[in-house]
Design a protein around this motif. Structure first.
Motif, PDB file in Angstrom:
ATOM      1  N   ALA A  14     -20.075 -33.083  20.197  1.00 43.88           N
ATOM      2  CA  ALA A  14     -21.327 -33.455  19.531  1.00 43.88           C
ATOM      3  C   ALA A  14     -22.302 -34.092  20.512  1.00 43.88           C
ATOM      4  O   ALA A  14     -23.512 -33.834  20.454  1.00 43.88           O
ATOM      5  CB  ALA A  14     -21.031 -34.409  18.370  1.00 43.88           C
ATOM      6  N   GLU A  35     -20.409 -41.623  28.927  1.00 46.25           N
ATOM      7  CA  GLU A  35     -19.077 -41.093  28.613  1.00 46.25           C
ATOM      8  C   GLU A  35     -18.023 -41.948  29.314  1.00 46.25           C
ATOM      9  O   GLU A  35     -18.107 -42.171  30.512  1.00 46.25           O
ATOM     10  CB  GLU A  35     -18.996 -39.619  29.041  1.00 46.25           C
ATOM     11  CG  GLU A  35     -17.599 -39.031  29.119  1.00 46.25           C
ATOM     12  CD  GLU A  35     -16.796 -39.125  27.818  1.00 46.25           C
ATOM     13  OE1 GLU A  35     -17.352 -38.900  26.735  1.00 46.25           O
ATOM     14  OE2 GLU A  35     -15.584 -39.462  27.916  1.00 46.25           O
ATOM     15  N   GLU A 374     -17.277 -36.351  14.716  1.00 45.21           N
ATOM     16  CA  GLU A 374     -16.128 -36.919  14.010  1.00 45.21           C
ATOM     17  C   GLU A 374     -16.241 -38.427  13.771  1.00 45.21           C
ATOM     18  O   GLU A 374     -15.414 -38.999  13.070  1.00 45.21           O
ATOM     19  CB  GLU A 374     -14.865 -36.609  14.830  1.00 45.21           C
ATOM     20  CG  GLU A 374     -13.661 -36.295  13.978  1.00 45.21           C
ATOM     21  CD  GLU A 374     -12.455 -35.919  14.845  1.00 45.21           C
ATOM     22  OE1 GLU A 374     -12.501 -34.868  15.495  1.00 45.21           O
ATOM     23  OE2 GLU A 374     -11.475 -36.695  14.856  1.00 45.21           O
ATOM     24  N   PHE A 387     -15.669 -28.247  14.589  1.00 50.82           N
ATOM     25  CA  PHE A 387     -16.752 -28.113  15.569  1.00 50.82           C
ATOM     26  C   PHE A 387     -18.074 -27.835  14.859  1.00 50.82           C
ATOM     27  O   PHE A 387     -19.105 -28.333  15.268  1.00 50.82           O
ATOM     28  CB  PHE A 387     -16.449 -27.002  16.581  1.00 50.82           C
ATOM     29  CG  PHE A 387     -15.575 -27.452  17.718  1.00 50.82           C
ATOM     30  CD1 PHE A 387     -15.739 -28.707  18.301  1.00 50.82           C
ATOM     31  CD2 PHE A 387     -14.597 -26.620  18.233  1.00 50.82           C
ATOM     32  CE1 PHE A 387     -14.936 -29.127  19.361  1.00 50.82           C
ATOM     33  CE2 PHE A 387     -13.791 -27.030  19.299  1.00 50.82           C
ATOM     34  CZ  PHE A 387     -13.954 -28.282  19.862  1.00 50.82           C
TER      35      PHE A 387
HETATM   36  C1  LIG Z   1      -5.915 -30.439  20.327  1.00 48.32           C
HETATM   37  C2  LIG Z   1      -7.152 -30.244  19.494  1.00 48.32           C
HETATM   38  C3  LIG Z   1      -7.652 -28.978  19.300  1.00 48.32           C
HETATM   39  C4  LIG Z   1      -8.790 -28.785  18.514  1.00 48.32           C
HETATM   40  N1  LIG Z   1      -9.250 -27.516  18.334  1.00 48.32           N
HETATM   41  C5  LIG Z   1     -10.347 -27.311  17.552  1.00 48.32           C
HETATM   42  C6  LIG Z   1     -10.880 -26.005  17.379  1.00 48.32           C
HETATM   43  O1  LIG Z   1     -10.437 -25.034  18.006  1.00 48.32           O
HETATM   44  N2  LIG Z   1     -11.940 -25.858  16.523  1.00 48.32           N
HETATM   45  C7  LIG Z   1     -12.510 -26.922  15.860  1.00 48.32           C
HETATM   46  O2  LIG Z   1     -13.449 -26.723  15.106  1.00 48.32           O
HETATM   47  N3  LIG Z   1     -12.050 -28.170  16.055  1.00 48.32           N
HETATM   48  C8  LIG Z   1     -10.999 -28.396  16.894  1.00 48.32           C
HETATM   49  N4  LIG Z   1     -10.546 -29.665  17.070  1.00 48.32           N
HETATM   50  C9  LIG Z   1     -11.295 -30.770  16.490  1.00 48.32           C
HETATM   51  C10 LIG Z   1     -12.531 -31.027  17.379  1.00 48.32           C
HETATM   52  O3  LIG Z   1     -12.101 -31.092  18.720  1.00 48.32           O
HETATM   53  C11 LIG Z   1     -13.244 -32.318  17.004  1.00 48.32           C
HETATM   54  O4  LIG Z   1     -13.601 -32.273  15.648  1.00 48.32           O
HETATM   55  C12 LIG Z   1     -14.507 -32.465  17.868  1.00 48.32           C
HETATM   56  O5  LIG Z   1     -14.156 -32.530  19.220  1.00 48.32           O
HETATM   57  C13 LIG Z   1     -15.280 -33.696  17.485  1.00 48.32           C
HETATM   58  O6  LIG Z   1     -16.352 -33.821  18.383  1.00 48.32           O
HETATM   59  P1  LIG Z   1     -16.964 -35.240  18.725  1.00 48.32           P
HETATM   60  O7  LIG Z   1     -18.004 -35.003  19.762  1.00 48.32           O
HETATM   61  O8  LIG Z   1     -17.324 -35.916  17.478  1.00 48.32           O
HETATM   62  O9  LIG Z   1     -15.755 -36.067  19.342  1.00 48.32           O
HETATM   63  P2  LIG Z   1     -14.940 -35.853  20.766  1.00 48.32           P
HETATM   64  O10 LIG Z   1     -15.041 -34.407  21.088  1.00 48.32           O
HETATM   65  O11 LIG Z   1     -13.689 -36.494  20.510  1.00 48.32           O
HETATM   66  O12 LIG Z   1     -15.847 -36.640  21.777  1.00 48.32           O
HETATM   67  C14 LIG Z   1     -15.981 -38.043  21.756  1.00 48.32           C
HETATM   68  C15 LIG Z   1     -16.311 -38.504  23.162  1.00 48.32           C
HETATM   69  O13 LIG Z   1     -16.653 -39.883  23.122  1.00 48.32           O
HETATM   70  C16 LIG Z   1     -16.095 -40.534  24.232  1.00 48.32           C
HETATM   71  N5  LIG Z   1     -15.977 -41.966  23.937  1.00 48.32           N
HETATM   72  C17 LIG Z   1     -15.195 -42.553  23.010  1.00 48.32           C
HETATM   73  N6  LIG Z   1     -15.337 -43.887  23.054  1.00 48.32           N
HETATM   74  C18 LIG Z   1     -16.244 -44.150  24.012  1.00 48.32           C
HETATM   75  C19 LIG Z   1     -16.800 -45.352  24.534  1.00 48.32           C
HETATM   76  N7  LIG Z   1     -16.435 -46.565  24.080  1.00 48.32           N
HETATM   77  N8  LIG Z   1     -17.710 -45.262  25.527  1.00 48.32           N
HETATM   78  C20 LIG Z   1     -18.108 -44.062  26.015  1.00 48.32           C
HETATM   79  N9  LIG Z   1     -17.589 -42.900  25.562  1.00 48.32           N
HETATM   80  C21 LIG Z   1     -16.672 -42.937  24.575  1.00 48.32           C
HETATM   81  C22 LIG Z   1     -14.748 -39.834  24.404  1.00 48.32           C
HETATM   82  O14 LIG Z   1     -14.224 -40.013  25.695  1.00 48.32           O
HETATM   83  C23 LIG Z   1     -15.116 -38.384  24.096  1.00 48.32           C
HETATM   84  O15 LIG Z   1     -15.485 -37.676  25.245  1.00 48.32           O
HETATM   85  C24 LIG Z   1      -9.433 -29.892  17.886  1.00 48.32           C
HETATM   86  C25 LIG Z   1      -8.932 -31.176  18.107  1.00 48.32           C
HETATM   87  C26 LIG Z   1      -7.819 -31.360  18.914  1.00 48.32           C
HETATM   88  C27 LIG Z   1      -7.317 -32.754  19.136  1.00 48.32           C
END
Ligand SMILES: Cc1cc2nc3c(=O)[nH]c(=O)nc-3n(C[C@H](O)[C@H](O)[C@H](O)COP(=O)(O)OP(=O)(O)OC[C@H]3O[C@@H](n4cnc5c(N)ncnc54)[C@H](O)[C@@H]3O)c2cc1C
Length: 403
Positions: A14, A35, A374, A387
């Protein structure tokens, strides 16, 4: 103290998607991602078994929302602004072609999550998004209509702040201090641990279309079921784990399920078995698999019904016929614990949905604070929907921030 017009916390799915769209839509803004890790996009990398299930081929917003146990109602409006078709187009315009698999899941044609990562890194550079790795955010303080952000590598000041930190307890704590409520996190998308003679030594067996109920609840699901070394998996079970995430956590993952392997009623099945008793009288039950269920599973269910491998159809009395009909249509299994589904898992829980304006993804509590991905209390069943939530929230927040 370093000033940026917009700060995105979290360089995951995201975070990158939002930052790129903000910078592209308003090149005058200085946009930075903070990050905590050395690389970012870690989940994208491992997603979908390394292939990245980017989205799902479901193009009707109302239908799409049905895949979100938490967020169904709230995402309807946002999906009318940006959904699966827009995701496909977004990636296509940037040189990433997606393909549809038989079950509707969509992957990059390359079959590699690195394609998505390369696309994000290229776009971020092209639009001058500054990605600051190894910056762990430790505090967020609103200050005269701005935000002061303390990180492990110095302080930042910004006008607009987007939180895209996924399921991170530390950030949820900070958000609570800003006045938000956090729905308690529990795992979603897991498989069931079951020790039972009926599924022992037959891992890999798939029953294509079953119905599963969790006893003493309203939870039920249908679809393919996979027998594993440790229990049961596949969409039918994963759907239950997602829709039942809170209920099953409350039961400490100890409960009973009832499976209908052939999707017929007990009575209809019994009638069929009675006919088979006549038609196949001299044949052994063990060797005459019926109802299109896998042979190895049929063997197990026949033995569980009190027969041996020599029992002939003609030998079946009323009790044995009923036993078999019961095993085929009402088989009860005891679940004791859960295991991780390695292809995809998420956390149910996050920022309370009532506190977010879903027209903009802005906080209703704190002006100029936005969320995507998320971090909010939205999660989906497996299939690319998680995603899609990240892309939709990030795109809409970006559009509003860029204005
Ligand atoms: C093994 C696995 C496989 C998956 N496969 C799929 C798939 O194929 N299709 C699908 O739709 N979904 C999949 N998912 C779910 C999907 O990955 C998540 O829903 C999605 O990544 C959420 O995106 P996000 O950006 O909200 O969080 P994330 O992708 O988790 O990103 C959050 C980021 O914030 C950073 N962060 C956290 N705290 C801090 C802080 N204090 N300071 C600075 N940075 C910080 C983290 O390091 C991370 O890089 C999968 C999940 C897993 C675990």
């Amino acid at each position: 103290m370093t000033f940026k017009d917009v700060i995105v916390i979290g360089g995951g799915a995201a975070g990158f998607f939002a930052a790129i769209n903000i910078a592209e839509q308003n090149p005058n803004l200085k946009v930075a991602i903070l990050e905590r890790s050395k690389e970012g996009l870690a989940k994208v990398k491992v997603s979908g078994g390394g292939r990245c299930n980017v989205t799902h081929a479901e193009f009707i917003p109302k239908e799409l929302t049905q895949n979100y146990p938490r967020g169904e109602k709230e995402l309807l409006g946002p999906f009318h602004q940006f959904m699966t078709g827009d995701t496909i187009e977004w990636f296509e315009k940037r040189g990433v072609e997606l393909k549809i698999e038989d079950d509707g899941r969509m992957f990059p044609v390359s079959n590699s999550s690195q394609t998505i990562i390369d696309c994000f890194l290229h776009e971020a550079e092209k639009h001058r998004v500054e990605v600051l790795y190894s910056h762990i955010v430790k505090a967020i303080n609103p200050q005269n209509q701005q935000f002061k952000i303390e990180t492990s590598q110095g302080d930042f000041l910004t006008n607009k702040l987007l939180i895209a930190t996924g399921s991170n307890p530390r950030i949820w704590n900070l958000l609570e201090h800003l006045g938000h409520t956090i729905s308690q996190p529990v795992p979603s998308l897991f498989t069931f641990n079951i020790k039972d003679e009926r599924i022992q030594d037959i891992p890999g067996v798939v029953a294509q279309d079953v119905e599963v109920k969790v006893l003493d609840t309203n939870l039920w699901s249908e679809g393919p079921l996979l027998i594993t070394h440790w229990g049961m998996s596949a969409p039918c079970i994963l759907k239950l784990s997602a829709f039942g995430a809170l209920e099953l956590a409350k039961r400490d993952y100890k409960f009973q399920i009832e499976i209908n392997f052939i999707r017929q009623t007990f009575n209809d099945c019994l009638e069929v078995l009675k006919t088979l008793k006549q038609d196949l009288a001299k044949k052994t039950v063990f060797k005459s698999t019926q109802f299109d269920i896998p042979k190895r599973l049929w063997h197990k269910l026949v033995l569980a019904s009190g027969m041996d491998i020599e029992t002939r159809w003609a030998d079946l009395n009323k009790e044995k016929l009923e036993n078999l009909a019961g095993q085929l249509t009402q088989a009860v299994f005891k679940v004791d614990g859960k295991s991780t589904f390695k292809e995809e898992f998420v956390t149910a829980g996050g920022v309370n949905l009532k506190e977010i304006d879903f027209k903009t993804f802005e906080s209703k509590r704190v002006k100029n604070l936005y969320f995507a991905g998320e971090v909010i209390n939205v999660d989906a069943i497996t299939g690319g929907f998680n995603f899609q939530n990240a892309w939709t929230g990030a795109y809409i927040a970006a559009k509003n921030i860029a204005q």
